[in-house]
Design an enzyme around this catalytic site. Structure first.
Site, PDB file in Angstrom:
ATOM      1  N   HIS A   1      65.654  10.189 -19.619  1.00  0.00           N
ATOM      2  CA  HIS A   1      64.842  10.271 -20.835  1.00  0.00           C
ATOM      3  C   HIS A   1      63.448   9.748 -20.500  1.00  0.00           C
ATOM      4  CE1 HIS A   1      68.707  10.241 -23.443  1.00  0.00           C
ATOM      5  NE2 HIS A   1      68.288  11.466 -23.218  1.00  0.00           N
TER       6      HIS A   1
ATOM      7  N   GLU B   1      61.517   6.329 -21.523  1.00  0.00           N
ATOM      8  CA  GLU B   1      62.130   5.017 -21.297  1.00  0.00           C
ATOM      9  C   GLU B   1      61.605   4.423 -19.986  1.00  0.00           C
ATOM     10  OE1 GLU B   1      65.963   6.576 -23.836  1.00  0.00           O
ATOM     11  OE2 GLU B   1      66.299   5.937 -21.776  1.00  0.00           O
TER      12      GLU B   1
ATOM     13  N   ARG C   1      60.635  12.682 -24.589  1.00  0.00           N
ATOM     14  CA  ARG C   1      61.949  12.271 -24.114  1.00  0.00           C
ATOM     15  C   ARG C   1      62.647  13.347 -23.277  1.00  0.00           C
ATOM     16  NH1 ARG C   1      66.947  10.032 -26.779  1.00  0.00           N
ATOM     17  NH2 ARG C   1      68.511  11.662 -26.880  1.00  0.00           N
TER      18      ARG C   1
ATOM     19  N   HIS D   1      69.173   3.893 -18.586  1.00  0.00           N
ATOM     20  CA  HIS D   1      68.347   4.223 -19.746  1.00  0.00           C
ATOM     21  C   HIS D   1      67.685   2.914 -20.209  1.00  0.00           C
ATOM     22  CE1 HIS D   1      70.218   8.291 -20.767  1.00  0.00           C
ATOM     23  NE2 HIS D   1      70.833   7.875 -19.689  1.00  0.00           N
TER      24      HIS D   1
ATOM     25  N   GLU E   1      71.676   0.646 -20.944  1.00  0.00           N
ATOM     26  CA  GLU E   1      70.480   0.675 -21.791  1.00  0.00           C
ATOM     27  C   GLU E   1      69.771  -0.660 -21.556  1.00  0.00           C
ATOM     28  OE1 GLU E   1      69.271   3.080 -23.558  1.00  0.00           O
ATOM     29  OE2 GLU E   1      70.934   4.438 -23.998  1.00  0.00           O
TER      30      GLU E   1
END
Lengths: 334, 94
Positions: A69, A72, A152, A221, A295
């Protein structure tokens, strides 16, 4: 920068600089690190993975990618810092600051986290893809005419000319087109017209499939501090759920040990949401048991852009978790 | 150049299953140009949505009518981006 020593890890960099950094890293450590081109993007940019290997053919391997993405950014920045860690084979080769940190760290006596990386590399190869979505990453940077920092997706043309791009993490051949992905090209989680319709996903999937001996797949991510494992496509437990949960829990403790960052651990379905066509499900369904999605630290208050003075601390805590998982994978062959 | 003047990021915290159903309807419904920074709704964790300035009043009204708690996480996205741009220029100079 001509030497990795002078590279500014506490800043966000464009694709050209990251690719240049990779070349420098490879040139500085030709016996350990090589660059593998796994294909080209929709806009014909090369896609590179760094291979860390002490030699041998088709050794069991670990895959790590970042930045699928595009917006990020701390995931790319962390991967750059992490790439620089593997070549530190001896204490005396470490930067002075890191030597001090390591000594401090060892003093905490957290045994699980002390395993040195070289022992992993004696058993396994590691592939690190710092920029999994190069077109999207470039698009998310300032250029003379563009400023799309919140981008993204990929950059391919879709059925709606006003809404280009596909969410690459909904495009994998894993329950593709199920719930938890959008069929609207204007949706931020648009899955694309068919599984692996996006060349970026196909290139990675083909590379991993043709290699045939990956034992772990990890994707970085950056939003809301989570460490997750399959499944994403539905709420049932993966056959290896107890082990995956335990590994992820221990890894999150390793991560937490440095700055106290708290991660939530669980399956993607139960931790965030239902998501079909996700990469970790694809990997797990193809027999890569140790499949995890991170994440990284980001509270959202800066809109997917942690202040750059948090890059290194984020990377370092992530490294502790990655190192725990890599060591575990190395110690538990299957 | 795409600008985000006046766009806000709302952090929405669903507290009940009813809230979740309402938010799902919001996701499927009128095209307000919402950019979901976290997908999926649950009562356990909030969802962050960038709301274009033109849709701001409609979305806030919608949330308030349905008694769904939210806070403004980012007051003006463009201001944030401008600060980032200045920082990047500064870094490049360094």
């Amino acid at each position: 920068e001509r030497k990795t020593k002078s590279f500014n890890f506490a800043a966000y960099h464009d694709l050209e600089t990251i690719y240049s950094f990779m070349d420098t890293l490879v040139a500085s450590h030709p016996d350990l690190i090589s660059k593998v081109k796994i294909g080209s993007t929709y806009e014909n940019r090369p896609m590179f993975a760094l291979k860390f290997s002490t030699g041998g053919e088709k050794k069991p391997a670990i895959w790590i990618d970042a930045g699928i993405h595009a917006r990020e950014w701390v995931s790319h920045a962390s991967a750059v810092w992490i790439a620089d860690r593997w070549h530190c084979r001896k204490e005396d080769e470490l930067p002075i600051a890191l030597r001090f940190e390591r000594l401090t760290y060892i003093a905490t006596d957290f045994k699980e986290n002390r395993a040195p990386v070289p022992s992993v590399l004696s058993q396994m190869d590691i592939f690190l893809m710092i920029v999994a979505n190069p077109d999207g990453y470039v698009f998310s940077h300032i250029s003379p005419r563009e400023f799309h920092r919140l981008w993204r997706k990929s950059r391919s043309v879709t059925s709606n000319p006003n809404c280009p791009g596909v969410d690459l993490n909904r495009n994998w051949d894993a329950e593709f087109s199920g719930p938890g992905a959008s069929d609207d090209p204007c949706g931020e989680d648009y899955r694309g017209p068919s599984a692996q319709s996006e060349i970026e996903v196909k290139n990675i999937a083909d590379f991993i499939t043709s290699h045939g001996n990956f034992k772990s797949f990890m994707t970085l991510h950056a939003y809301s501090q989570l460490l997750m494992y399959p499944y994403a496509y539905n709420g049932s437990n993966a056959p290896d759920q107890p082990e995956l949960h335990d590994v992820a829990t221990q890894a999150s403790k390793a991560l937490n040990s440095w700055h106290g960052t708290i991660y939530k651990v669980g399956s993607i379905f139960h931790t965030i949401e239902q998501a079909s066509g996700a990469s970790v499900d694809w990997a797990y369904q193809r027999g890569i048991k140790y499949s995890f999605a991170f994440e990284l630290r980001d509270t959202g208050e800066y809109g997917f852009l942690l202040p750059s003075d948090q890059i290194v601390s984020t990377a370092r805590e992530t490294w502790f978790a990655l190192r725990y998982i890599m060591q575990y994978v190395s110690d538990h062959p299957y | 150049e795409e600008l985000f003047n006046g766009d806000q990021v709302l952090r929405i915290q669903a507290e009940t299953e009813d809230h979740i159903q309402v938010l799902k309807e919001l996701e499927k419904g009128v095209d307000w140009g919402l950019d979901y920074w976290t997908h999926g709704f649950s009562t356990e964790r909030p969802v962050d949505i960038r709301v274009p300035h033109d849709s701001l009043y409609a979305i806030k009204d919608f949330l308030m009518e349905n008694n769904i708690p939210f806070t403004v996480l980012i007051n003006n996205v463009q201001e944030l981006l401008d600060r980032e741009r200045a920082e990047m220029v500064s870094n490049a100079e360094i």
